[in-house]
Design an enzyme around this catalytic site. Structure first.
Site, PDB file in Angstrom:
ATOM      1  N   LEU A 156       0.814  -1.223   0.000  1.00 40.24           N
ATOM      2  CA  LEU A 156       0.000   0.000   0.000  1.00 40.24           C
ATOM      3  C   LEU A 156       0.848   1.275   0.000  1.00 40.24           C
ATOM      4  CD1 LEU A 156      -2.862  -1.123   2.459  1.00 40.24           C
ATOM      5  CD2 LEU A 156      -2.749  -1.389  -0.026  1.00 40.24           C
ATOM      6  N   GLY A 174      -0.592   1.961  -3.529  1.00 41.65           N
ATOM      7  CA  GLY A 174      -1.890   1.304  -3.710  1.00 41.65           C
ATOM      8  C   GLY A 174      -2.901   1.781  -2.667  1.00 41.65           C
ATOM      9  N   TYR A 215      15.710   2.434 -13.102  1.00 44.52           N
ATOM     10  CA  TYR A 215      14.384   1.812 -13.278  1.00 44.52           C
ATOM     11  C   TYR A 215      14.362   0.962 -14.555  1.00 44.52           C
ATOM     12  CZ  TYR A 215       9.376   1.466 -14.434  1.00 44.52           C
ATOM     13  OH  TYR A 215       8.123   1.009 -14.796  1.00 44.52           O
ATOM     14  N   ILE A 260      -0.850  12.128 -18.615  1.00 43.48           N
ATOM     15  CA  ILE A 260      -2.248  12.407 -18.972  1.00 43.48           C
ATOM     16  C   ILE A 260      -3.020  12.833 -17.725  1.00 43.48           C
ATOM     17  CG2 ILE A 260      -4.427  11.253 -19.612  1.00 43.48           C
ATOM     18  CD1 ILE A 260      -3.012   9.978 -21.902  1.00 43.48           C
TER      19      ILE A 260
HETATM   20  P1  NAD Z   1       1.210   1.764  -9.137  1.00 40.91           P
HETATM   21  O1  NAD Z   1       2.220   2.520  -8.338  1.00 40.91           O
HETATM   22  O2  NAD Z   1      -0.185   2.298  -9.209  1.00 40.91           O
HETATM   23  O3  NAD Z   1       1.132   0.264  -8.614  1.00 40.91           O
HETATM   24  C1  NAD Z   1       2.209  -0.386  -8.006  1.00 40.91           C
HETATM   25  C2  NAD Z   1       1.643  -1.132  -6.813  1.00 40.91           C
HETATM   26  O4  NAD Z   1       2.730  -1.865  -6.195  1.00 40.91           O
HETATM   27  C3  NAD Z   1       1.070  -0.228  -5.733  1.00 40.91           C
HETATM   28  O5  NAD Z   1      -0.182  -0.731  -5.291  1.00 40.91           O
HETATM   29  C4  NAD Z   1       2.106  -0.258  -4.610  1.00 40.91           C
HETATM   30  O6  NAD Z   1       1.527  -0.041  -3.326  1.00 40.91           O
HETATM   31  C5  NAD Z   1       2.681  -1.649  -4.781  1.00 40.91           C
HETATM   32  N1  NAD Z   1       4.061  -1.791  -4.282  1.00 40.91           N
HETATM   33  C6  NAD Z   1       5.109  -0.960  -4.520  1.00 40.91           C
HETATM   34  N2  NAD Z   1       6.209  -1.412  -3.890  1.00 40.91           N
HETATM   35  C7  NAD Z   1       5.836  -2.553  -3.249  1.00 40.91           C
HETATM   36  C8  NAD Z   1       6.526  -3.471  -2.429  1.00 40.91           C
HETATM   37  N3  NAD Z   1       7.829  -3.304  -2.125  1.00 40.91           N
HETATM   38  N4  NAD Z   1       5.854  -4.544  -1.914  1.00 40.91           N
HETATM   39  C9  NAD Z   1       4.525  -4.701  -2.197  1.00 40.91           C
HETATM   40  N5  NAD Z   1       3.822  -3.853  -2.975  1.00 40.91           N
HETATM   41  C10 NAD Z   1       4.477  -2.789  -3.510  1.00 40.91           C
HETATM   42  O7  NAD Z   1       1.843   1.581 -10.589  1.00 40.91           O
HETATM   43  P2  NAD Z   1       1.214   1.048 -11.954  1.00 40.91           P
HETATM   44  O8  NAD Z   1       1.249   2.166 -12.906  1.00 40.91           O
HETATM   45  O9  NAD Z   1      -0.053   0.331 -11.703  1.00 40.91           O
HETATM   46  O10 NAD Z   1       2.340   0.007 -12.398  1.00 40.91           O
HETATM   47  C11 NAD Z   1       2.158  -1.390 -12.359  1.00 40.91           C
HETATM   48  C12 NAD Z   1       3.336  -2.054 -13.052  1.00 40.91           C
HETATM   49  O11 NAD Z   1       3.393  -1.627 -14.420  1.00 40.91           O
HETATM   50  C13 NAD Z   1       4.694  -1.703 -12.461  1.00 40.91           C
HETATM   51  O12 NAD Z   1       5.488  -2.871 -12.433  1.00 40.91           O
HETATM   52  C14 NAD Z   1       5.273  -0.694 -13.446  1.00 40.91           C
HETATM   53  O13 NAD Z   1       6.682  -0.707 -13.437  1.00 40.91           O
HETATM   54  C15 NAD Z   1       4.695  -1.176 -14.741  1.00 40.91           C
HETATM   55  N6  NAD Z   1       4.591  -0.131 -15.759  1.00 40.91           N
HETATM   56  C16 NAD Z   1       3.659   0.849 -15.634  1.00 40.91           C
HETATM   57  C17 NAD Z   1       3.573   1.794 -16.646  1.00 40.91           C
HETATM   58  C18 NAD Z   1       2.544   2.888 -16.602  1.00 40.91           C
HETATM   59  O14 NAD Z   1       2.462   3.642 -17.575  1.00 40.91           O
HETATM   60  N7  NAD Z   1       1.751   3.008 -15.554  1.00 40.91           N
HETATM   61  C19 NAD Z   1       4.426   1.759 -17.759  1.00 40.91           C
HETATM   62  C20 NAD Z   1       5.364   0.742 -17.825  1.00 40.91           C
HETATM   63  C21 NAD Z   1       5.427  -0.212 -16.841  1.00 40.91           C
END
Ligand code: NAD
Length: 312
Positions: free
Chosen positions: A38, A41, A143, A187
């Site tokens: 969280l 999240g 990253y 966005i």
């Molecule tokens: P987000 O930050 O909304 O979701 C990440 C979730 O992981 C969160 O709920 C957070 O609380 C949880 N989290 C973070 N570190 C944690 C840990 N150490 N232990 C347990 N939970 C942990 O991000 P998102 O945009 O939903 O991204 C999801 C995935 O997609 C990620 O792996 C991200 O690298 C990848 N990604 C996203 C995008 C984008 O445009 N949003 C683009 C490329 C890749």
């Protein structure tokens, strides 16, 4: 949508932006668990019928507990920030790379399939656009490098140990519930600025391009990856259409009927100039077809943003 039923499923990062949409698509017909600390999240998004393991993916005890008896893991948890990874590369490596490796080990012992979130950030400055999966990885941030290591480990786990892994290299995902920050959230940031009547801030000359894919299409790709026979592969997940950040700012100003001025700030150091996915491999092997146009996605996001403003 693929029909996944009767499975025990773990979604890491399932309280986050993309993870919570994956949970919503699966929770009705499967036993869904969420492992999330969280940090970004939101607990209130979690449906009553899903089970939350509130903990850190770096904690091997909680990973063992959450993965016991699972059939499929959707691995979304990560520190999703280029700038945080530049500030604290070691902590981010622990979460994005080392913890992923442990999760792959858990999948190996549970004989589970793993669908992993990688990123277009692994390509760095591509030599050509649209970018195919054959483009050599050349990340420009910790990253991107961490996502590259996750991506390669997943493919190796398939080759060495026969674990069914599928890597999805997301381009710029957008939609309701997006966590704000960096380019992935541009966005959402522009929408906020436009709705508040604040200046819309474009980094640099605005001629840089990005491929924005609506979250429902990303969910569709995840569900297909959970059933495809084409495992041990990585697939680009975008739309195949690039738009300049300058055009995006104007489009958002138009759809919101905002009077916000568009202002240009300094370019961000190391910012990638052109990014657009070649999705032909995902199309052939996952049957992936992005369905939501940018105009429709922006309308849907706007409706959501307006409804959350009315609710509060
Ligand atoms: P987000 O930050 O909304 O979701 C990440 C979730 O992981 C969160 O709920 C957070 O609380 C949880 N989290 C973070 N570190 C944690 C840990 N150490 N232990 C347990 N939970 C942990 O991000 P998102 O945009 O939903 O991204 C999801 C995935 O997609 C990620 O792996 C991200 O690298 C990848 N990604 C996203 C995008 C984008 O445009 N949003 C683009 C490329 C890749």
């Amino acid at each position: 949508m693929q029909n996944i039923r009767g499975q025990t499923i773990l979604v890491t990062g399932g309280a986050g932006f993309i993870g919570s949409h994956i949970v919503d698509a699966l929770v009705e017909n499967n036993e869904v668990r969420i492992l999330d600390n969280l940090s970004s999240g939101v607990a209130s998004r979690i449906p009553d019928s899903a089970t939350l393991f509130e903990g850190d993916i770096r904690d091997s005890d909680v990973v063992r507990e959450a993965t016991a008896g699972v059939d499929i893991i959707f691995h979304q948890a990560a520190v999703v920030s280029v700038s945080k990874s530049v500030k604290d590369p070691v902590m981010c490596h622990d979460v994005n790379s080392t913890a992923t490796l442990r999760l792959l080990e858990a999948a190996r012992s549970e004989n589970a399939r793993v669908v992993l979130a990688s990123s277009a950030a692994i390509y760095g400055h591509p030599s050509t656009v649209p970018i195919s999966e054959e483009e050599p990885a050349s990340p420009t941030s910790p990253y991107g490098l961490q996502k590259h290591s996750l991506d390669r480990y997943a493919q190796l786990y398939n080759e060495l140990y026969g674990v069914d892994t599928v890597v999805l290299r997301y381009f710029n995902v957008y939609g309701p519930r997006q966590t704000k920050g960096d380019y992935s959230g541009v966005i959402t940031v522009f929408l906020e600025q436009a709705l508040a009547g604040d200046p819309i801030t474009v980094n640099g000359d605005g001629q840089q391009t990005r491929d924005f894919v609506f979250v429902d299409d990303v969910v569709q790709a995840n569900l297909s990856a959970a059933t495809t026979e084409s495992v041990g592969e990585a697939y680009n997940i975008g739309t195949g259409n690039g738009i300049t950040i300058g055009e995006l700012a104007e489009t958002i100003r138009d759809v919101t009927s905002s009077g916000s001025p568009i202002v240009h700030t300094d370019p961000r150091p190391g910012d990638i100039r052109y990014s657009c996915a070649d999705t032909s491999s995902a199309q052939s092997n996952l049957g992936y077809v992005p369905r939501v146009s940018l105009d429709e996605g922006l309308e849907r996001l706007l409706t959501y943003e307006r409804s959350t403003r009315t609710d509060t």
